[in-house]
Design an enzyme around this catalytic site. Structure first.
Site, short mmCIF file in Angstrom:
data_model
loop_
_atom_site.label_atom_id
_atom_site.label_comp_id
_atom_site.label_asym_id
_atom_site.label_seq_id
_atom_site.Cartn_x
_atom_site.Cartn_y
_atom_site.Cartn_z
N GLU C 277 0.83 -1.20 0.00
CA GLU C 277 0.00 0.00 0.00
C GLU C 277 0.87 1.26 0.00
OE1 GLU C 277 -3.60 -0.71 2.00
OE2 GLU C 277 -4.04 1.40 2.32
N GLU C 280 2.03 1.73 -3.46
CA GLU C 280 0.93 2.21 -4.28
C GLU C 280 0.69 3.70 -4.03
OE1 GLU C 280 -2.85 0.50 -3.31
OE2 GLU C 280 -3.77 1.08 -5.21
N CYS C 297 -8.50 -2.46 3.48
CA CYS C 297 -8.46 -3.69 4.27
C CYS C 297 -9.77 -3.99 4.98
CB CYS C 297 -7.30 -3.66 5.25
SG CYS C 297 -7.12 -2.10 6.06
N SER C 317 -7.61 1.64 -2.53
CA SER C 317 -6.38 0.89 -2.82
C SER C 317 -6.70 -0.44 -3.48
CB SER C 317 -5.63 0.66 -1.52
OG SER C 317 -4.70 -0.38 -1.68
N LYS C 356 -15.75 -10.10 7.05
CA LYS C 356 -14.72 -10.91 6.42
C LYS C 356 -15.32 -12.18 5.83
CE LYS C 356 -11.04 -8.42 7.16
NZ LYS C 356 -10.24 -7.89 6.05
N GLU C 359 -16.35 -11.03 2.60
CA GLU C 359 -15.18 -10.74 1.77
C GLU C 359 -14.64 -12.02 1.15
OE1 GLU C 359 -11.27 -9.72 3.59
OE2 GLU C 359 -11.31 -8.00 2.26
N GLU C 364 -14.08 -12.27 -6.80
CA GLU C 364 -12.70 -12.02 -7.24
C GLU C 364 -11.68 -12.78 -6.40
OE1 GLU C 364 -14.82 -9.68 -6.13
OE2 GLU C 364 -13.80 -8.02 -5.09
N CYS C 501 -11.00 -2.89 14.13
CA CYS C 501 -11.38 -4.30 14.23
C CYS C 501 -11.47 -4.83 15.66
CB CYS C 501 -10.40 -5.16 13.45
SG CYS C 501 -10.24 -4.64 11.75
S1 SF4 Z 1 -13.92 -5.70 12.03
FE1 SF4 Z 1 -14.97 -3.90 11.37
S2 SF4 Z 1 -13.34 -2.49 10.93
FE2 SF4 Z 1 -12.41 -4.49 11.00
S3 SF4 Z 1 -12.45 -5.20 8.92
FE3 SF4 Z 1 -14.28 -5.93 9.88
S4 SF4 Z 1 -15.83 -4.46 9.43
FE4 SF4 Z 1 -13.88 -3.50 9.03
#
Ligand code: SF4
Ligand SMILES: Cc1cc2nc3c(=O)[nH]c(=O)nc-3n(C[C@H](O)[C@H](O)[C@H](O)COP(=O)(O)O)c2cc1C
Ligand code: SF4
Ligand code: SF4
Ligand code: SF4
Ligand code: SF4
Ligand code: SF4
Ligand code: SF4
Ligand code: SF4
Ligand code: FES
Ligand code: FES
Ligand code: FES
Lengths: 623, 159, 561
Positions: C277, C280, C297, C317, C356, C359, C364, C501
């Site tokens: 990053e 970048e 992230c 990013s 996550k 995600e 992708e 997080c």
């Molecule tokens: S815990 Fe919250 S701040 Fe951390 S990656 Fe997940 S959604 Fe984003």
């Protein structure tokens, strides 16, 4: 455009003179009730007939003309007898007028000045010629309603000609604090239900430093059985506007909102018209009457939610949110509409303001009783001879209202109870105590009811009080916003229990549980709706406990209202034994021999009523 | 389903209210006047235009009694079951209408889409109880028989 | 300083915003459902009601303390009302505690026990409503909802998303997405903050522990786990430890006990992220292209941009998040091995984050049917597994992580808290340019829980302006200000969750999550950083070897196209 106080006075004189020149006036009631009875057609017809006779005068009071003025007035309050037509200067009041009567009215009354007796109120062979003689009106003190039914509600000139906006002009020459003090001294208390001193509220708003403040008029009037505010808004819209204007000046607010419920399209129309006229005459807008004060009013329409009558829900609704009440503090006077200090008063409260300014606090206070000054408008409905809108001084006794003005109970029935204050009010039993009860904020609260906005429903002996409690609970339950737990869940449970009781499934434990929930909801709910929702239950439990016992223990409904407690029986004297009923009964509860009286097994019967309809001899009845 | 031309009409309504999200209730009211109900795509469009969440506009549209997300009948009947009307026997009128139009708890629009029946708590014409309105026209002092006659009249007119 | 009387005792107060916090300061655990200090006061549950000396009942969450006020928190009436409120709530509740995910940790259940509700005198009238399992991250069970409104407020006021809302009125009130949509069909960003505030099991994490068991029990599967930084400072709370206590050693030994073959650290690939990053950024900065650069992230943030500001996607990013970088690198590493051993590698993530899960499922990150990360387990689900196997968390020893992916720099570790990514990047950019003290001052600017933090540095005569924001609503207003030209930045770190997080939607839920909880968890991470030998991402020798031995110049696989 009226530019200052003197101009207002001279315009007032001019209009008054032209009004006086109109030798005769025909006031056709164009309130919602009479409109429903076809009063608009009557108005058109009379106007046409008068025109034909060459006597019609224009409404434009800038010109002085002699002749007959035909106008649409606001509600006279006697809607039951509508459509109403009042003829001045004779003060005749014609009731139940039909299109066919117009010809006669014009020929006989307008041309010859003769009364048409058959259209007049009569009772016990007496004919009451003038409106003022009729007992319904005679015993009233019409202060707030003074113009309602007497002036053309759609014409600002008539309002000004009758002394309108003079109070505003006077107020604009006082200081805001002086006005607040005057209102406080008058003892005016909010007519929307709570009875909070209006002057105190205004002073609190005046004391706030915020540059933006609002005046909000609460015309939500959701209480079923009440239509006072509607009649004022429809019948004398300028009085409300004038009251708001004075309030705005007294609190340094420059913007007003009138929140009108969606069910009142006519009120919205008349108010809108009145606002436009007031703007045109310079009585709203910039630099009003040369005072440098600016004030504008906008109408916000409700969308069907009783709870929006509650102050914070109402402001949320104007702000474009769900109409859910919010926690207080902060109070509306500190953070109301758009988070700004806000005067929120009821329609009738505002309508009292010009009267107080003109009369002065001392004179105003002479009406009514201590701590409850002035008059109050009530909507008298239910099982009473004269239903309608009435106005009496505070402190007038309940008996006077029901029997004096209301004319007692129709069809020779006995009076049983009166319910005051809408779904948040209580039911009062009929006894010596209550008949003499003076109608005031404090005395009603002591008796377990409340004035609320002034709905008064009379109930006769055929009323089942458990059913009444169930009815009100179903209203509050339906109208709860659902935000707080006690109200959302509690009203549902209370309703459920009441329903079971009216179906004959209630137990003594249920009565205790009902009391327990009512106690919790009353004390813990977030807003007034929840806090008062148990009142009808608590008051009927208090005054009509026997009726509850009858339903719960004996499983009978003394007033024979609760269908599921009724029994279906065959009258053996009438039954011809045709067997039709037995064939239709879905549960085979009916048996018998052909040509002999049939019999219903009440343990099997599910009271579907099918047999009653099918019996050709009407031998089957619910008892 | 609506064709895409709805956007023009809705834009007009929104700009009539100065694109002000605080006027959302008035905007919805006007949309309802226009379509007699609130089509989902219109609400979504309004929300996106005014930058408010879909959940919020849905919350408002479902809060107020007068808003309907379902298509309503041509004529809106409001039966008053307010206190004054209730004590003067509004329930038999209610039953008569339901029976005549073949309606039930779950269904308040008639099959022919001619009538939608709503119960309201007071129309403010209590002095004339029991009262109903059809398309905001007040019909006073109703009886079960009179109401059925009235409905027959409306039905005929529609044909 | 003023005084009021609570349960007969004099209490001094100064600036408490409501009586409730004052009462709680007196060590009285007043029950509430709808009060969260960080949300607006809703005042709906009425559980916090107290009685005044003149017999009025008031809700303490919405009442300001006043001099001389006297209240009782546990009078006979209050007790009676609270019990009735609970009974009313339970009457309409799917009271199937034994088969409920939240049992033992449910506020409703706890209060029902506390007030001894032994009998519900009402009939069950509720109609069962459909459970919404459409979201990859959270499960919505309306039958357990008490309509406290907390989720709606968090989603609207803190996240600015408004995926959930109130609908209808009265007893019909429901909390759900608009137009009866499923959550997956809305603009929900999967952050899971609604689940953090929900007092019952109406919103829970989508439990995927069974899939882990399946992988573990499969002989032909090698299960490797990566552990995100924030997990280690919160998991202990599930077992009675304080927020911020570091439990990475226990996690390693427990995972091995459970049957995970190798245990690694996501903080390592956070180091990779820092390097990618920074490069970048320098590239874009020099070309003055697509600035400000937004960090990538946080998947909830990425989804938020996609939903609301599609035109800004180019500013985000292209770096994969540390989780996905780990998956990418590990796949490269194990691919050959898998072929040799005739096994599959199951890449498991243990994350503080519900987003996550979404995600990892994005197309992708799926290459020919193979996902970079097979499964994401939240901290909360890990705790469930630990309890399931019956490991004694307190007595189990600590073990170290496996190699080669078990070493991270302090910079990678602090990724777990707001400002961490920025600080890590700054450490790299400022390396050799500043003395230690000057750097510390700059780092301090980006630490802490303020809504928007700023720093600016000079590099080669140019000023770089950096902002750090957490909570999507605050991010949203920052973007608006940027669009309106009121603010200007070159780089912006965005974390969807308030505090980053450490307070993610997959973390254990304390009774109430407050600023203190967040601060303690964050300080746990800073403590690890403090004792870490390696402070800087590019000083991490594992990182170097990844570039050399695994990526071999294919750095582009660490980016999305
Ligand atoms: S815990 Fe919250 S701040 Fe951390 S990656 Fe997940 S959604 Fe984003
Ligand atoms: C559920 C509920 C409904 C209410 N409805 C009305 C109403 O329809 N009209 C009204 O003036 N006040 C209504 N009120 C009272 C208002 O909250 C407020 O007290 C009043 O408008 C203040 O004006 P006043 O001081 O002039 O009475 C209602 C209150 C509650 C709790
Ligand atoms: S008392 Fe009833 S109407 Fe008032 S906030 Fe509570 S739920 Fe809503
Ligand atoms: S009311 Fe119905 S169930 Fe009862 S006897 Fe008549 S037909 Fe049978
Ligand atoms: S239908 Fe009437 S007359 Fe015939 S058997 Fe029944 S009750 Fe008797
Ligand atoms: S949500 Fe709580 S009270 Fe409800 S079933 Fe689950 S544990 Fe029990
Ligand atoms: S707590 Fe009670 S209900 Fe629950 S499992 Fe144990 S015995 Fe059964
Ligand atoms: S997960 Fe986040 S975005 Fe989705 S509903 Fe919950 S709070 Fe809103
Ligand atoms: S889902 Fe949870 S947080 Fe949301 S309203 Fe229901 S109980 Fe409250
Ligand atoms: S509407 Fe005519 S008297 Fe009321
Ligand atoms: S109660 Fe029916 S109109 Fe008022
Ligand atoms: S915490 Fe006070 S009402 Fe819910």
């Amino acid at each position: 455009m009226i530019r200052n106080y003197d101009e207002l006075l001279s315009y007032g004189d001019l209009y008054k003179k032209s009004l006086d020149k109109q030798k005769k006036k025909v006031l056709v009631c164009a309130g919602t009730g009479c409109l429903a009875g076809g009063s608009l057609a009557i108005y058109e017809k009379i106007k046409e007939l008068v025109k034909e006779s060459g006597l019609l005068v224009d409404v434009d009071l800038d010109k002085e003309e002699e002749g007959v003025g035909v106008k649409k007035s606001g509600c006279h309050g006697f809607c039951e007898a509508g459509p109403l037509v009042r003829i001045e200067p004779y003060n005749y009041l014609y009731l139940h007028v039909r299109l066919e009567d117009c010809e006669e009215i014009v020929c006989r009354t307008l041309k010859e000045g003769k009364p048409i007796e058959r259209l007049m109120y009569h009772s016990n062979d007496r004919i009451y010629k003038t409106q003022e003689e009729i007992p319904f009106y005679k015993k009233q003190t019409r202060l707030v309603l003074h113009n309602c039914g007497h002036i053309d509600a759609e014409n600002i000139q008539e309002y000004i000609g009758n002394g309108g906006y003079k109070a505003a002009a006077l107020a604009l020459n006082m200081t805001p604090q002086e006005i607040c003090n005057l209102i406080t001294d008058s003892g005016l208390r909010g007519r929307g239900g709570g009875g909070y001193p209006a002057g105190r509220k205004w002073s609190q708003v005046l004391a706030q430093n915020n540059p933006v403040k609002y005046v909000v008029c609460n015309g939500d009037e959701g209480d079923p059985g009440a239509f006072m505010d509607r009649s004022i808004m429809e019948g004398d819209p300028h009085k409300v506007i004038e009251g708001m204007l004075i309030s705005g000046f007294a609190t340094n607010a420059n913007k007003g909102y009138i929140y009108v419920r969606a069910e009142y399209p006519m009120a919205v129309h008349r108010l809108q018209l009145a606002i436009e006229q007031a703007k045109e005459y310079g009585l709203l807008g910039e630099n009003i009457l040369g005072s440098g004060f600016n004030f504008n009013i906008q109408i916000a329409q409700g969308a069907g939610a009783f709870v929006c009558g509650e102050g914070s829900a109402l402001t949320s609704s104007i702000e474009g949110e769900r109409g859910m009440p919010r926690v207080k503090p902060p109070r509306t006077v500190e953070k109301g509409l758009f988070e700004c200090p806000t005067v929120l008063n009821n329609v009738e409260t505002f309508a009292n303001v010009p009267i107080i300014i003109l009369k002065g606090a001392e004179e105003y206070k002479k009406l009514g009783i201590e701590k409850n000054t002035g008059t109050k408008v009530f909507a008298l409905t239910g099982n009473v001879v004269n239903t309608g809108l009435i106005e009496v001084p505070m402190g007038t006794s309940l008996g006077e209202v029901i029997f004096g003005i209301g004319g007692g109970i129709p069809n020779g029935k006995k009076f049983k109870a009166v319910q005051i204050g809408g779904p948040s009010g209580g039911c009062l039993i009929f006894d010596e105590n209550h008949l003499n009860l003076p109608l005031s904020f404090d005395s009603l609260e002591e008796a377990g009811a409340m004035i609320g906005s002034g709905g008064m429903v009379i109930m006769d002996e055929d009323t089942c009080m458990v059913e009444v409690a169930r009815f009100f609970m179903s209203f509050t339950q339906r109208e709860s916003c659902g935000k707080c737990i006690p109200c959302r869940e509690g009203t549902k449970r209370m309703l459920d229990i009441l329903e079971e009781i009216t179906k004959g499934n209630g137990t003594m434990d249920d009565l205790n549980l009902l009391y327990e929930i009512a106690d919790t909801v009353k004390n813990t709910a977030l807003c007034g709706l929840g806090k008062t929702a148990p009142n009808p239950v608590l008051s009927t439990l208090q005054y009509f406990y026997d009726e509850y016992l009858a339903h719960v223990v004996d499983k009978v409904c003394p007033a024979k209202i609760c269908k599921e407690l009724a029994e279906i029986t065959i009258d053996p004297d009438i039954c011809k034994g045709c067997s039709k009923c037995a064939k239709i009964c879905p549960v085979k509860a009916i048996s018998g021999k052909i040509k002999e009286p049939y019999h219903i097994d009440k343990n099997k019967c599910i009271k579907c009523g099918a047999c009653i309809e099918v019996c050709p001899f009407k031998a089957i009845k619910e008892v | 389903m609506l064709d895409l031309s709805f956007k023009e009409r809705v834009n007009e309504i929104i700009s009539r209210h100065n694109n002000d999200k605080k006027k959302i209730i008035s905007i919805i009211q006007d949309v309802q006047k226009e379509y007699h109900y609130l089509p989902e795509e219109v609400l979504v469009y309004i929300a996106d235009t005014l930058d408010i969440s879909h959940a919020k506009i849905y919350g408002i549209a479902t809060f107020y009694e007068n808003f309907s997300l379902e298509q309503k009948g041509k004529n809106i009947i409001k039966i008053c079951d307010g206190t004054a009307c209730h004590v003067r026997d509004s329930i038999p009128i209610f039953k008569a209408i339901y029976k005549y139009l073949n309606l039930s708890d779950k269904k308040n629009t008639s099959d022919d889409m001619l009538f939608t029946v709503e119960t309201v708590s007071c129309l403010g014409a209590c002095g004339l109880a029991p009262v109903i309105t059809i398309n905001d026209v007040v019909y006073p002092k109703m009886t079960p028989e009179a109401v059925v006659e009235l409905l027959q009249k409306y039905k005929k007119e529609a044909m | 300083m003023a005084t009021m009387i609570i349960d007969g005792k004099k209490v001094n107060f100064s600036d408490q915003k409501n009586i409730l916090s004052l009462i709680r300061d007196c060590n009285i655990d007043l029950p509430t459902f709808c009060y969260h200090s960080e949300l607006s006061i809703y005042g709906a549950c009425r559980m916090c009601s107290v009685e005044t000396s003149d017999g009025r009942i008031i809700a303490s969450c919405s009442e300001v303390p006043k001099e001389g006020m006297e209240i009782y928190t546990n009078s006979p009436r209050i007790r009676k009302y609270r019990k009735m409120i609970l009974e009313l709530l339970l009457a309409n509740h799917d009271r199937d505690c034994t088969a409920c995910e939240r049992t033992g940790k449910c506020q409703l259940q706890k209060l029902a026990r506390r007030y001894g509700i032994n009998q519900i005198r009402f009939n069950q009238l509720i109609e069962e409503q459909e459970i919404d399992s459409s979201s990859p991250s959270i499960l919505r069970n309306p039958n357990k909802c008490i309509k406290c409104g907390d989720c709606v407020m968090v989603c609207e006021e803190i996240q600015g998303v408004g995926a959930l809302g109130f609908s209808h009125r009265g007893t019909e009130v429901q909390i759900k997405p608009a137009f009866n949509k499923k959550l997956s069909e809305t603009n929900c960003v999967n952050c899971g903050q609604c689940r953090i505030v929900c007092p019952t099991a109406a919103i829970t994490i989508k439990n995927e522990t069974q899939k882990v068991w399946d992988a573990i029990y499969d002989k032909n599967t090698r299960v490797i786990a990566q552990i995100a930084p924030a997990v280690r400072v919160a998991l202990g709370e599930e077992f009675g430890m304080k927020p911020g206590e570091v439990t990475i050693g226990k996690i390693a030994s427990i995972l091995r006990k459970i049957g995970v073959d190798e245990v690694y650290d996501t903080a390592l690939t956070a180091d990779l992220t820092v390097i990618e990053e920074s490069n970048e950024f320098l590239d874009r900065f020099s070309k003055n292209q697509n600035l400000p650069l937004f960090t990538s992230c946080c998947p909830a943030w990425v989804k938020f941009v996609e939903n609301k500001y599609p035109e800004l996607i180019k500013n985000v990013s292209t770096c994969k998040s540390p989780q996905q970088m780990f998956g990418t690198v590990a796949r490269e590493f194990f691919n050959k091995k898998d072929k040799e051993d005739g096994k599959k590698t199951f890449i498991l993530s243990i994350m503080p984050c519900t987003a996550k899960k979404a995600e990892a499922a994005r197309p992708e990150f799926n290459h020919d049917g193979v996902r970079e990360v097979d499964l994401v387990l939240t901290t909360q689900e890990l705790a469930i597994m630990i309890k399931e196997v019956g490991v004694n968390f307190h007595t189990i020893g600590e073990e170290s992580l496996d190699m080669p992916f078990g070493i991270a720099s302090g910079a990678g570790i602090i990724f777990g808290t707001t400002g961490g990514v920025t600080e890590a990047v700054l450490r790299k950019l400022l390396k050799d340019k500043f003395n230690k003290e000057d750097s510390e001052i700059i780092f301090n600017n980006v630490r802490g829980l303020e809504a928007v933090k700023e720093a600016s540095i000079e590099i080669d005569g140019k000023t770089i302006r950096i902002a750090v924001v957490h909570g999507l609503k605050d991010a949203d207003s920052l973007i608006r200000q940027i669009k309106d030209g009121e603010r200007y930045y070159d780089m912006i770190e965005v974390m969807a969750c308030k505090g980053g997080c450490i307070a993610g939607g997959g973390q254990p839920v304390p009774r109430i999550i407050t600023k203190e909880t967040r601060a303690l968890r964050a300080s746990g991470l800073y403590n690890i950083d403090k004792i870490n030998q390696i402070k800087n991402s590019d000083d991490n020798y594992i990182v170097k070897s990844i570039y050399e031995k695994i990526l071999k110049g294919n750095n582009h696989i660490l980016h999305v196209k």
